[in-house]
Enzyme design. Structure first.
Site, PDB file in Angstrom:
ATOM      1  N   ASN A 228       0.870  -1.174   0.000  1.00 53.55           N
ATOM      2  CA  ASN A 228       0.000   0.000   0.000  1.00 53.55           C
ATOM      3  C   ASN A 228       0.914   1.234   0.000  1.00 53.55           C
ATOM      4  OD1 ASN A 228      -1.789   2.033   0.501  1.00 53.55           O
ATOM      5  ND2 ASN A 228      -2.734   1.078   2.306  1.00 53.55           N
TER       6      ASN A 228
ATOM      7  N   ARG B 217      -2.521  -2.183  -3.528  1.00 54.90           N
ATOM      8  CA  ARG B 217      -3.710  -1.352  -3.336  1.00 54.90           C
ATOM      9  C   ARG B 217      -3.587  -0.121  -4.234  1.00 54.90           C
ATOM     10  NH1 ARG B 217      -5.257   2.988   0.963  1.00 54.90           N
ATOM     11  NH2 ARG B 217      -7.486   3.111   0.558  1.00 54.90           N
TER      12      ARG B 217
ATOM     13  N   ARG C 245     -10.801  15.958   6.663  1.00 52.78           N
ATOM     14  CA  ARG C 245     -11.654  16.381   5.535  1.00 52.78           C
ATOM     15  C   ARG C 245     -13.060  16.674   6.036  1.00 52.78           C
ATOM     16  NH1 ARG C 245     -10.446  11.176   2.086  1.00 52.78           N
ATOM     17  NH2 ARG C 245      -8.823  10.732   3.577  1.00 52.78           N
TER      18      ARG C 245
ATOM     19  N   GLU D  63      -8.389  -4.799   5.095  1.00 54.83           N
ATOM     20  CA  GLU D  63      -8.215  -4.548   3.663  1.00 54.83           C
ATOM     21  C   GLU D  63      -7.069  -5.373   3.091  1.00 54.83           C
ATOM     22  OE1 GLU D  63      -8.648  -0.366   4.946  1.00 54.83           O
ATOM     23  OE2 GLU D  63      -9.169   0.003   2.857  1.00 54.83           O
TER      24      GLU D  63
END
Ligand code: AMP
Length: 426
Positions: free
Chosen positions: A9, A90, A249, A411
């Site tokens: 990743n 990923r 965010r 994941e």
């Protein structure tokens, strides 16, 4: 012999890796190289009980992967002895091109690079990671697994922005959705969970009718509505900015704010930084980690308290909206760092959603566990409000009582499984 997948990743200044046995679901070893490209880099490698930390400048992703391979060589496990069979990468954005895990060749690398305008913060690192891994581990097959892929089948009504269709077509503007690997992994784990299997059986329904809402609440956060294993809506859109309140965010904001700020003299890159790095919990409270926000709020800090209220309000709104999209909810699931660990977020979301039949069993909710579990009350056979005990004792859950669950996401395991499936099938 055991077969393992090295899952990579690549972030802009980090490389996370895990050697995973997709059959047992075990992570054999893993770690992270941080501060790539800075004057001081550092690698942390874990294998079993042992942890090795190496501080050294890491100029680029090639040097980072070389360092990882050295750490495997020096401290173990040997990749060959551990049965490494493939590398799974990923990749955040697959655009409209990649809707499934894809074996990597030169054309795939070019296509992922062509998608950089859609994911300028994420795809450049993925391209770098794939390129160096194909060079240093050239004897292995490489597979790209895309964060957007799970949401490729979103219905047009959910995926389409109400903008001029010529503009959306020209610029590839649609709702792509992100965290798809996690939403896919968690929603399938929910479908297979004994409590859900028992619930569907008791209601005489098949899994194709299962209405799920999944809340992936980590540093990034997203919600999905899933019907019978297929996504019907999700909160992140063209970019991972839309939707829920996140660590840095803001989630949904009026796009008019952007133009107001630009007219007021802020540059476009500064607005970009504001929205991606300086907003959300951090912007409202000064800290982005939910544990820190909690500490501040518990000590009476008014900004942190408001930040929590905004965070929970947005979550309730999304769960309500997705109940409408799905025509009801059978299972509401919490996952990722905040969703798995913060019981007060879970009870805060569910508390005001009783009208949807959702409930929390305080003892089950507050118990710590790494297992997938049910944390809602289910009406018992006698008084209509017995906690989960009825379900645990094997009694059939009553018809149409929704479950609230906590399901740890993984994941890396999902990427390892998808990589191995593709490699074995080819
Ligand atoms: P993730 O992106 O899934 O790795 O989640 C990371 C975030 O999970 C951190 O930024 C924290 O805000 C949050 N987190 C981790 N542990 C806890 C905890 N025990 N309580 C509340 N939040 C947590």
């Amino acid at each position: 012999m055991t077969q393992t997948v090295l899952v990579l990743n690549s972030g802009s200044s980090s490389l996370k890796y895990q050697l995973v046995d997709p059959t047992s679901g075990q992570s054999v070893a893993g770690g992270i190289v941080e501060r790539i490209g800075e004057s001081t880099g550092s690698a942390t490698h874990q294998w079993g009980e042992s942890e090795t930390v190496r501080d050294a400048p890491v100029p680029d992703h090639g040097a980072a992967l070389r360092l990882v391979l050295d750490l495997f060589d020096e401290t173990g496990p040997s990749l060959a002895d551990a049965g490494i069979t493939a590398v799974g990468h990923r990749v955040v954005h697959g655009g409209a091109v990649f809707t499934e895990p894809t074996p990597v060749d030169d054309d795939v690398v070019t296509a992922v690079r062509d998608l950089i305008p859609l994911a300028p913060l994420h795809n450049p690192a993925a391209v770098k990671g794939i390129e160096v891994a194909r060079e240093l581990l050239s004897h292995l097959p490489h597979v790209a697994v895309f964060d957007t892929a799970f949401f490729a089948p979103l219905p047009a009504a959910a995926a389409t922005y109400a903008l001029d269709r010529k503009v959306t077509a020209e610029h590839g503007i649609r709702r792509y959705g992100f965290h798809g690997t996690s939403h896919g992994f968690v929603s399938s784990a929910v479908t297979a969970h004994p409590a859900v299997v028992a619930k569907l059986a008791a209601e005489g329904r098949g899994p194709e009718t299962l209405r799920q809402v999944v809340l992936h609440l980590g540093n990034g956060a997203s919600a999905s509505a899933v019907l019978g294993g297929r996504p019907v809506d999700t909160s992140m859109g063209f970019t991972p900015l839309e939707g829920l309140v996140m660590g840095t965010r803001p989630g949904d904001v009026d796009p008019g704010i952007v133009f107001h700020l630009v007219r007021a003299g802020m540059s476009a890159p500064d607005v970009d930084t504001l929205l991606n790095k300086q907003s959300g919990l951090l912007g409202m409270s000064g800290v982005n980690d939910m544990r820190e926000v909690r500490k501040l709020a518990d000590s009476g800090d008014a900004d942190a308290r408001l930040a929590l209220e905004v965070y929970l309000h947005r979550l309730r709104k999304y769960v309500g909206a997705y109940a409408a999209v799905l025509g009801g909810i059978d299972v509401l699931t919490f996952t990722a760092g905040v969703g798995e660990n913060d019981h007060r977020v879970r009870s805060g979301v569910v508390r005001d959603l009783k009208f949807l039949g959702l409930s929390i069993d305080p003892a089950a909710n507050e118990a710590r566990s790494d297992e997938a579990r049910v944390v809602s009350m289910t009406p018992g056979p006698r008084d209509g409000s017995e906690p989960l005990a009825a379900l645990r004792q094997g009694q059939e859950p009553p018809v149409e009582t929704p479950l609230v669950m906590v399901v740890p996401t993984n994941e890396e395991l999902a990427i390892a499984r998808q990589t191995m499936e593709l490699v074995e099938g080819s």
